[in-house]
Structures are given as structure tokens and as C-alpha cells.
Design an enzyme around this catalytic site. Structure first.
Site, PDB file in Angstrom:
ATOM      1  N   ASP A   1      -9.476  67.531  -1.397  1.00 36.76           N
ATOM      2  CA  ASP A   1     -10.473  68.333  -2.532  1.00 36.76           C
ATOM      3  C   ASP A   1     -11.315  68.096  -1.379  1.00 36.76           C
ATOM      4  O   ASP A   1     -13.131  67.119  -1.092  1.00 36.76           O
ATOM      5  CB  ASP A   1     -11.124  67.497  -3.653  1.00 36.76           C
ATOM      6  CG  ASP A   1     -12.543  68.598  -3.813  1.00 36.76           C
ATOM      7  OD1 ASP A   1     -12.653  69.520  -3.971  1.00 36.76           O
ATOM      8  OD2 ASP A   1     -12.962  67.932  -5.092  1.00 36.76           O
TER       9      ASP A   1
ATOM     10  N   SER B   1      -6.978  82.648 -13.730  1.00 34.85           N
ATOM     11  CA  SER B   1      -8.635  83.290 -14.048  1.00 34.85           C
ATOM     12  C   SER B   1      -8.615  83.665 -12.074  1.00 34.85           C
ATOM     13  O   SER B   1      -9.080  84.702 -12.722  1.00 34.85           O
ATOM     14  CB  SER B   1      -9.864  81.902 -13.548  1.00 34.85           C
ATOM     15  OG  SER B   1      -9.677  81.335 -12.426  1.00 34.85           O
TER      16      SER B   1
ATOM     17  N   ASN C   1       7.924  26.200   7.779  1.00 32.50           N
ATOM     18  CA  ASN C   1       6.463  26.514   8.070  1.00 32.50           C
ATOM     19  C   ASN C   1       5.523  26.752   7.757  1.00 32.50           C
ATOM     20  O   ASN C   1       4.869  27.911   7.078  1.00 32.50           O
ATOM     21  CB  ASN C   1       7.127  26.663   9.427  1.00 32.50           C
ATOM     22  CG  ASN C   1       7.860  25.995  10.252  1.00 32.50           C
ATOM     23  OD1 ASN C   1       7.942  25.196  10.102  1.00 32.50           O
ATOM     24  ND2 ASN C   1       7.878  27.163  11.576  1.00 32.50           N
TER      25      ASN C   1
ATOM     26  N   GLU D   1       7.183  23.923   2.803  1.00 33.57           N
ATOM     27  CA  GLU D   1       7.098  22.678   3.853  1.00 33.57           C
ATOM     28  C   GLU D   1       5.807  22.089   4.776  1.00 33.57           C
ATOM     29  O   GLU D   1       5.137  22.769   5.118  1.00 33.57           O
ATOM     30  CB  GLU D   1       8.238  23.111   4.875  1.00 33.57           C
ATOM     31  CG  GLU D   1       8.515  21.788   5.711  1.00 33.57           C
ATOM     32  CD  GLU D   1       9.176  22.521   7.294  1.00 33.57           C
ATOM     33  OE1 GLU D   1       9.360  21.327   8.428  1.00 33.57           O
ATOM     34  OE2 GLU D   1       9.291  24.068   7.161  1.00 33.57           O
TER      35      GLU D   1
ATOM     36  N   ASP E   1       4.087  19.990   8.149  1.00 34.50           N
ATOM     37  CA  ASP E   1       4.996  19.884   9.024  1.00 34.50           C
ATOM     38  C   ASP E   1       3.183  18.718   9.424  1.00 34.50           C
ATOM     39  O   ASP E   1       2.353  19.433   9.831  1.00 34.50           O
ATOM     40  CB  ASP E   1       4.947  20.527  10.510  1.00 34.50           C
ATOM     41  CG  ASP E   1       6.724  20.587  10.685  1.00 34.50           C
ATOM     42  OD1 ASP E   1       6.616  20.788   9.414  1.00 34.50           O
ATOM     43  OD2 ASP E   1       6.157  21.447  11.551  1.00 34.50           O
TER      44      ASP E   1
ATOM     45  N   HIS F   1       2.362  23.472  13.185  1.00 34.07           N
ATOM     46  CA  HIS F   1       3.852  23.422  14.101  1.00 34.07           C
ATOM     47  C   HIS F   1       3.066  22.359  15.718  1.00 34.07           C
ATOM     48  O   HIS F   1       3.142  22.902  16.778  1.00 34.07           O
ATOM     49  CB  HIS F   1       4.059  24.970  14.457  1.00 34.07           C
ATOM     50  CG  HIS F   1       5.230  24.367  14.463  1.00 34.07           C
ATOM     51  ND1 HIS F   1       6.243  25.061  15.848  1.00 34.07           N
ATOM     52  CD2 HIS F   1       6.799  23.897  13.430  1.00 34.07           C
ATOM     53  CE1 HIS F   1       7.852  25.226  15.958  1.00 34.07           C
ATOM     54  NE2 HIS F   1       7.969  25.057  14.368  1.00 34.07           N
TER      55      HIS F   1
ATOM     56  N   LYS G   1      10.409  15.574  -0.686  1.00 32.10           N
ATOM     57  CA  LYS G   1      11.074  15.175  -0.103  1.00 32.10           C
ATOM     58  C   LYS G   1      11.249  14.661   1.178  1.00 32.10           C
ATOM     59  O   LYS G   1      10.680  15.670   2.096  1.00 32.10           O
ATOM     60  CB  LYS G   1      11.913  16.738   0.069  1.00 32.10           C
ATOM     61  CG  LYS G   1      12.951  16.637   0.722  1.00 32.10           C
ATOM     62  CD  LYS G   1      13.927  18.375   1.276  1.00 32.10           C
ATOM     63  CE  LYS G   1      14.263  18.005   2.818  1.00 32.10           C
ATOM     64  NZ  LYS G   1      14.003  17.345   3.967  1.00 32.10           N
TER      65      LYS G   1
ATOM     66  N   ASN H   1      13.292  67.316   6.330  1.00 30.49           N
ATOM     67  CA  ASN H   1      11.843  68.237   5.763  1.00 30.49           C
ATOM     68  C   ASN H   1      11.997  68.264   4.295  1.00 30.49           C
ATOM     69  O   ASN H   1      11.476  68.751   3.725  1.00 30.49           O
ATOM     70  CB  ASN H   1      11.484  69.666   6.705  1.00 30.49           C
ATOM     71  CG  ASN H   1      11.703  69.109   7.823  1.00 30.49           C
ATOM     72  OD1 ASN H   1      11.020  68.398   8.417  1.00 30.49           O
ATOM     73  ND2 ASN H   1      11.869  70.552   8.695  1.00 30.49           N
TER      74      ASN H   1
ATOM     75  N   ASP I   1      13.744  57.103   7.122  1.00 32.11           N
ATOM     76  CA  ASP I   1      13.754  58.581   7.884  1.00 32.11           C
ATOM     77  C   ASP I   1      14.684  58.973   9.188  1.00 32.11           C
ATOM     78  O   ASP I   1      13.993  58.133  10.096  1.00 32.11           O
ATOM     79  CB  ASP I   1      12.230  58.769   8.168  1.00 32.11           C
ATOM     80  CG  ASP I   1      12.231  60.063   8.765  1.00 32.11           C
ATOM     81  OD1 ASP I   1      12.441  61.216   8.581  1.00 32.11           O
ATOM     82  OD2 ASP I   1      10.798  59.859   9.338  1.00 32.11           O
TER      83      ASP I   1
END
Length: 771
Positions: A165, A205, A326, A355, A357, A370, A453, A690, A719
Site C-alpha cells: 500500500d 466496484s 563452548n 560447557e 572453560d 577460550h 562434570k 519462477n 533455490d
């Protein structure tokens, strides 16, 4: 105003969009002409329309005042030179200090003035501070209302209409209709579009413009589903309706429903039929039939497996566990950002093993990053706070905190203090009921608990036979994940034989998940304990799988195994987790921040069983006496292969992948089977040129599956491009065991794993035993 009660039966269905679109058209016209607010009566939204001055915060030192204002479209928030936030891009609103940025200014601004806008995908969050607590709450409540309304009505409707619109008059001329068609990814030549517009009486219309009911008529013509109509008419006596007996025949013969058919058919009519007249006749019209097929009951994923349906009382080692590697990283593992947001997002996706570190930090506070890289650093205590806040919001089943410990004894003691102080009773500190265990407890036993752990001094047995001493620290071998760089035997002797000091306080926090070094399967069978956890890099796990598949499966029937990505994956890419699940490995750790096939499979596997993060392994992977080898699945007991036949019928409103205005996708569908090596396969349909709006294939693909209990089915839409690599359009992944047969819709997900409504595929599925 956008969702009147009389339209509630259509909620979250494909036909619902038609009625919503009609109502939206009327609402927009009224709002454009009369300035009638769509959310009149909502004080929060009215306040947002006026706007507020708030601080945008990027760091402790970067805090800028910006004027935020909700626009009249109720979809966009502008700030600073018309910088925009789209409501459709938002996933959630978090109040208080729930990001490290806001935590860093907690001493300056109280929690009741702070909130965070969380975006979908990998986009960074937006942290804001309001001038008052009331103002912050008004924005928090208002934003949540907008997100909820958007989910209910479908974000695509408002976006399409507003963009089409162009002159903002609440009506659509022919040029705007053409633009709308292109945005909806349908390629229609000008002659055919004009014919829809005029010759076929959409423009009743004759004004050259489409208004409310005219637009609905046009949209009906545009969205005709000939593929579904063909199925409907095959079971309808008069082509106009399905009597209850007709519907029962369809459910029995096509959908292969096995429940009590008569009440089931009656329930479907009550639930999805929009016509009261048809309901009185115990019949379903085409609109009701289309709504049923577009609903959760008509989707390819069996809704019976959505909730927690599996036995949750077996030992932890009998489950696959959704696991992250990580977890603190938001990007790659060389220069990426570390953030508590990584933990929040992983836990929000049902992850049950995260995890950390840990390294020595300044001022005696352990940090997480890290090691030996340029990744940013966060505080260990902030990670623990995130766990305390988010561990059990999505799932009540236990979370495993996997610690890679590089800290000194002194800072290990600080870690233990934070774990005990922040987590309190959520941290498991002793065996259940104080008894000497003989096997791992179950997820049901451990609800609401966080398990550590990590390395441990001694074992569980010493705690019950009185032989454990009370040292301040102990020595353990250190074969942690630094060894992941050792895949080519580099520096083996300097890495694998290091000795590390471990504080007793941190050791005492480890109960059922003691990290140990793996020697070989024979040694493990004789000497290992049920509570010991070995970790493998992906290449080591593959080696064991090739050389001793059956032994690996047996090992994983007794105790937990963790597998993590190679250290050479500096881009934080993922391996295929299916290989490791084939061996019964429970903790298959992936980089949750990296989209792609690995995370699609992970989301697919753990989308069942209430998305609780635990999936019960097949019985032949839990029984110690089983002789299952993923390399030779035909040799196992109760071997029964199946034939999977998928007819890919059509696609609906596939998203555009090229930003060029005139670009239309050339879609093809690839079906992939992920499972044991004999089952790995993929087949494709032809591409449709298309047409991303309503492509039709009717292409049939067939697969022989030797271990259906482990098979995953992945639908990928691309695609087609004959000169370069195909572009990704959307995907959907689910376990074969969760597939519903018959005529089904597949609701597609984006590369980031978020829904892309109303994009879907329509297929017919059959699973038969191979004789």
C-alpha cells in the site's frame, strides 16, 4: 480488534490467514481514514506511541540517551535518526539485569529500570535503561503484547500489506497488487494479474481499486489450493462437503489413524469446521478440511510425541542429551565474543549440558573464555547466575555443567563458593538419599538439579567405606580438551601426562559425572565406574566407531560419553552429530551459535519428548547383551528395515532469498535421510521455474531404511541455480519415529532455526515394512 472472537476457531491455521487478512484490511482502512488506533485501551501501547527517552547501553562506559517511539503501524520502533527496531525481529523481552552489559552497570541503575530486547537469530541484543521503573514496566508489557499479537496474526500479513500500500490510502490499485504478488514470491504475468483484478470480478466496484471484500475475493482466487481440493473431492460424494463417514474413510485409508475413528472425526469437525450449518450436518466443508490439514494435527510431526511421552526413569546413560560446546561463545572460537547470552540461548533451546572453560582472572575472580585466543572474557560467577536463572525455565530435567578447569587451587575454591552460594539446593552435592549407588540415577530422579562434570579426587565408593581422607587439595591427571589439537599426535607426551592440583571444595561438587581419561574399551569394561565420563574429540570418536562399533555401543550402555568438535574448527562449525548418536554417545556437544545441518539435526531429534533435552535411546542401545553395530545393522536382533515413500506435492509461499525486487525463486525439495551409514541418502525433486508462491511437483522419492529407530528425515528447500551453488530457502527436520503418515503439511524453518510462517510443503507419506 484484529482477532474478534468469531475468528478464534481459525487461529494458527492456513485458512485463518484469509479471515485475518480481511479483518486487517478493514482495520487498516479505518485507521488510515479515521486515525482509529488498533490497540485502543492499552495504556502501555498508548504511552509507547508518545515515546520515551531511554539510555541505550553498550558497555559500562558507553551509555547514550535516545528517543524511542512506537510508530503508528504498531510494528516498528524508531530511535536516533530513524534507526528502526522491527517487532517481528524480536524473540523475547527480558527485564532486569539479565545481560552482562546491564550487570556491569547494576550499581548505577536498579534492575526495575533495565530491560533487554532479544532478537531472533544471531543479531545482538539491545540493552535499555528507562527513566523510571514505571516507564520500564510500561515498555516491557507493551512490547510483550506486540510480540504476542504478532504471533497470533502472523507477521507476514501486516508486512505485505504495508509494503504494497505505497500511497497509504487503505486501498490497492493494480500496481500495488503487482508489487504485492512479487513480495509474496509469485511470478504472474501482467495479463493474468489484470484478469484476476478485473475480468474475474475482483474489482466489483469497477473503481480500479480493491477494497475490503474485493481484496478478500482476490486473495481467495490467488490462494486456491487445487492440490488439496483434489484430495477433498476424492472422498466427497457431492464435491461440496465431507460427511462424517467420508471423513472417517479419509482418516482410516489415507492418514492411517489408529484411534477410535468415529469420535475422532467428530472432534475434527467441531475443532476446524467454520460453518455452523455444516457442523449441524456432522460434515466438513473444504475450508474446514484445509484448516485441519494446516493444523498441528495435520502436520508431519505426530503431536502425540510433542509432550514428554518417554520413560524418564532409566539411568542417565540411556538417553541422548542435548549438549552445547563452548557455550559461552557467540561467534567463532578465535576472536568471537564471550557472553552469558550464549548460556541463556542454549538453555532456552532445551540444552541440558553446557560447557565452561575456566581460567584465573583478576582480583581472585575466575573468568570464562577460550584460552590462548582473542575471544572476550566473562566472569565465572555471571555464568553461574545465568544457570540459576534459566536452567529450568524450558525443561525441569537435570542440567550438566561441564567444566574445563585451568584455574589455580585458590580460584578453584572461589568457583566452588560461587556454585554453592548461587545455586544452593539446585547443585547436586551428594548421592540421592545418601546411599551407595550402583548405577546412574534417572532424569526423573534428578529433576531441578544441576550436576557438575569435572575432575574429582577419588571416587564415590570412598565416601561410603570411610577410606577418603580430608586433604585441602589432590592431584589428578589432566587430559582436558587442550588435547583436541593433538589429533595428529602433535605434542602428545607433553599434553596427556600433565598433573594438575585440584581443590577439595571443587572436587566435592562432582558426584555422578567424574571426568576421566579413556584408555581402551577392554580396560573400561573391567575397571571403569558407571559415574565416570570420558570425552572424545570427533575424530577419535569416529576412529573408535570404525574399529569397534559394538564395543562403543556397549560402553555407552553403561556410562556417559561426551564428544566435542575438533579444535581445528576455528570457525565454530559443527560435525554431523548423527555419527555419534549411532554409537549411543549421549553428550554430543555442538556449537549452538552456528546454524546449519548439525543444529538442524539436533533441533529435530530433541524437538520430541516435550523438548525437554532428553531422548530415550532405542532398546538395542541400552541392553548390555545387544550386538548392535551401526556399520552392520542387519546383524542385530529384531532387524526390520522399512520403505519410506514421500510424494512431494506442493509448496506454499516460500520466502524470497534474493533481495532484488523482481527475483522469484526456482524451488526444489531435497529429502535427506540421516542415520547409520547404510541409511545415509538424499534425493531431490525437479526444480520449478519462477514460482515460490505455489509450486507443484507431485514427485515421488523412495528410501530403504535399515535402522528406522535412529533415522532422521530432513526436508530442505533450495533455490536452484544452474551457474552456482543453490541458495538455502528453508528446512524441517524430525525423527522418522515421529512422522505421521498420509497427507501432511511441513512448516518450514529458517537457517537460524526459527519458524518462517506461512511457508510450508504439502506431502504424502507412507512407511511400509520391507518384505
Amino acid at each position: 480488534p484484529l482477532c474478534p472472537s468469531k475468528y478464534k476457531p481459525y487461529k494458527r491455521t492456513h485458512c485463518y490467514k484469509l479471515h485475518l487478512l480481511s479483518h486487517l484490511f478493514v482495520a487498516i482502512r479505518k485507521r488510515k481514514r479515521n486515525r482509529w488506533p488498533m490497540h485502543i485501551g492499552d495504556d502501555n501501547l498508548q504511552s509507547m506511541l508518545v515515546g520515551s527517552v531511554m539510555r541505550k547501553v553498550k558497555s559500562r562506559t558507553w551509555k547514550k540517551q535516545r528517543y524511542f517511539k512506537l510508530q503508528d503501524d504498531y510494528m516498528t520502533i524508531w530511535y536516533k535518526s530513524k534507526k528502526a527496531v522491527s517487532v517481528s525481529d524480536l524473540e523475547a523481552i527480558r527485564d532486569g539485569h539479565q545481560s552482562e552489559v546491564l550487570l556491569s552497570i547494576a550499581d548505577e541503575f536498579p534492575a526495575d529500570r533495565c530491560f533487554t530486547l532479544v532478537f531472533r537469530g544471531r543479531r545482538g541484543n539491545l540493552d535499555l535503561v528507562a527513566e523510571s521503573a514505571d516507564e520500564a514496566q510500561s515498555w516491557i508489557n507493551g512490547m510483550r503484547t506486540l510480540i504476542e499479537n504478532l504471533e497470533n496474526m502472523g507477521e507476514w500479513i501486516g508486512d505485505w500489506f504495508r509494503k504494497a500500500d505505497k500511497n497509504n490510502d487503505g486501498r490497492m490499485n493494480f500496481k500495488e497488487v503487482q508489487d504485492l504478488l512479487k513480495m509474496m514470491n509469485v511470478d504472474m504475468n501482467e495479463h493474468h494479474a489484470h484478469r484476476l483484478f478485473t475480468v474475474r470480478m475482483a474489482d466489483k466496484s469497477q473503481s480500479g481499486m480493491l477494497e475490503d471484500d474485493e481484496f478478500v475475493l482476490f486473495y481467495k482466487m490467488l490462494t486456491q489450493r487445487e492440490d488439496v481440493l483434489r484430495v477433498f473431492q476424492a472422498y466427497s460424494v457431492d464435491g461440496q462437503k465431507l460427511l462424517q463417514s467420508d471423513l472417517e474413510d479419509f482418516l482410516r485409508e489415507e492418514q492411517l489413524d489408529e484411534i477410535d475413528m468415529q469420535p475422532h472425526a467428530k472432534q475434527l469437525i467441531e475443532r476446524y469446521e467454520p460453518s455452523d450449518t455444516a457442523k449441524l450436518l456432522n460434515a466438513m466443508t473444504f475450508d474446514g478440511f484445509l484448516m485441519y490439514l494446516g493444523s498441528a494435527e495435520g502436520s508431519i510431526f505426530n503431536p502425540q510425541w510433542r509432550g514428554v511421552f518417554q520413560d524418564m526413569s532409566q539411568p542417565l546413560c540411556h538417553y541422548f542429551i542435548s549438549s552445547s560446546h563452548n557455550t559461552y561463545l557467540m561467534e567463532d572460537q578465535l576472536r568471537g565474543q564471550s557472553s552469558v547470552e550464549g548460556y541463556i540461548r542454549a538453555l532456552s533451546r532445551g540444552c541440558r549440558c553446557v560447557e565452561v572453560d575456566c581460567w584465573d582472572g583478576a582480583n581472585g575472580e575466575p573468568i570464562v573464555y577460550h584460552g590462548h585466543t582473542f575471544t572476550s572474557k566473562i566472569l565465572f560467577k555471571d555464568v553461574v547466575n545465568a544457570l540459576e536463572n534459566y536452567a529450568f525455565k524450558v525443561s525441569e530435567y537435570p542440567v550438566i555443567l561441564s567444566i574445563e578447569n585451568h584455574c589455580s587451587v585458590e580460584q578453584q575454591k572461589v568457583m566452588a563458593q560461587h556454585l554453592n552460594h548461587i545455586l544452593g539446593d539446585k547443585l547436586l552435592k551428594s548421592t540421592l538419599e545418601g546411599k551407595a549407588p550402583v548405577e546412574l540415577p534417572s532424569p526423573e530422579d534428578l529433576k531441578g538439579k544441576i550436576l557438575l562434570k569435572a575432575k574429582k579426587i577419588g571416587g564415590l565408593e570412598e565416601n561410603f567405606n570411610g577410606t577418603v581422607e580430608d586433604p585441602q587439595s589432590g592431584e589428578v591427571s589432566d587430559e582436558d580438551e587442550v588435547a583436541e589439537i593433538n589429533e595428529d599426535n602433535l605434542h602428545r607426551e607433553s599434553i596427556c601426562r600433565r598433573i594438575k592440583r585440584l581443590s577439595k571444595e571443587l572436587s566435592d561438587c562432582v558426584v555422578y559425572c567424574k571426568s576421566v581419561q579413556f584408555s581402551n574399551f577392554k580396560h573400561s569394561r573391567i575397571h571403569s565406574k558407571f559415574y565416570e565420563v570420558a570425552s572424545f574429540t570427533e575424530s577419535k570418536a569416529r576412529k573408535h566407531l570404525r574399529e569397534a562399533g559394538t564395543e562403543f555401543v556397549h560402553h555407552n550402555s553403561r556410562q556417559l560419553t561426551r564428544v566435542y568438535p575438533s579444535g581445528f574448527r576455528t570457525d565454530s562449525s559443527n560435525f554431523n552429530p548423527q555419527e555419534m548418536w549411532n554409537a549411543g554417545c549421549q553428550i554430543v556437544a555442538l556449537n549452538f551459535q552456528t546454524a546449519g545441518e548439525g543444529m538442524d539435526l539436533n533441533d529435530g531429534l530433541f524437538g520430541q519428548n516435550g523438548s525437554c533435552g532428553y531422548v530415550l535411546k532405542p532398546s538395542f542401545m541400552r541392553e548390555v547383551g545387544s550386538r548392535f553395530d551401526p556399520e552392520t545393522p542387519q546383524q542385530r536382533d529384531c532387524y526390520q528395515p522399512v520403505i519410506l515413500t514421500i510424494q512431494v506435492i506442493s509448496g506454499q509461499q516460500l520466502p524470497k532469498v534474493n533481495v532484488k525486487e523482481d527475483s522469484i525463486v526456482d524451488p526444489l525439495v531435497r529429502v535427506e535421510i540421516h542415520g547409520v551409514p547404510m541409511d545415509q541418502a538424499k534425493q531431490e525433486t525437479r526444480y520449478i521455474e519462477n514460482n515460490g508462491f505455489n509450486p507443484v511437483w507431485y514427485d515421488t522419492l523412495r528410501f530403504t531404511i535399515h535402522t528406522p529407530e535412529l533415522a532422521m528425515v530432513r526436508f530442505v528447500v533450495e533455490d536452484y541455480d544452474k551457474t552456482s551453488k543453490n541458495d538455502f530457502v528453508g528446512q524441517y527436520t524430525l525423527p522418522l519415529s515421529c512422522v505421521q503418515q498420509g497427507y501432511r503439511h511441513i512448516h518450514l524453518f529458517s537457517k537460524d532455526g526459527t519458524r518462517i510462517p506461512p511457508s510450508s510443503l504439502f506431502v504424502h507419506v507412507r512407511i511400509t515394512e520391507l518384505e
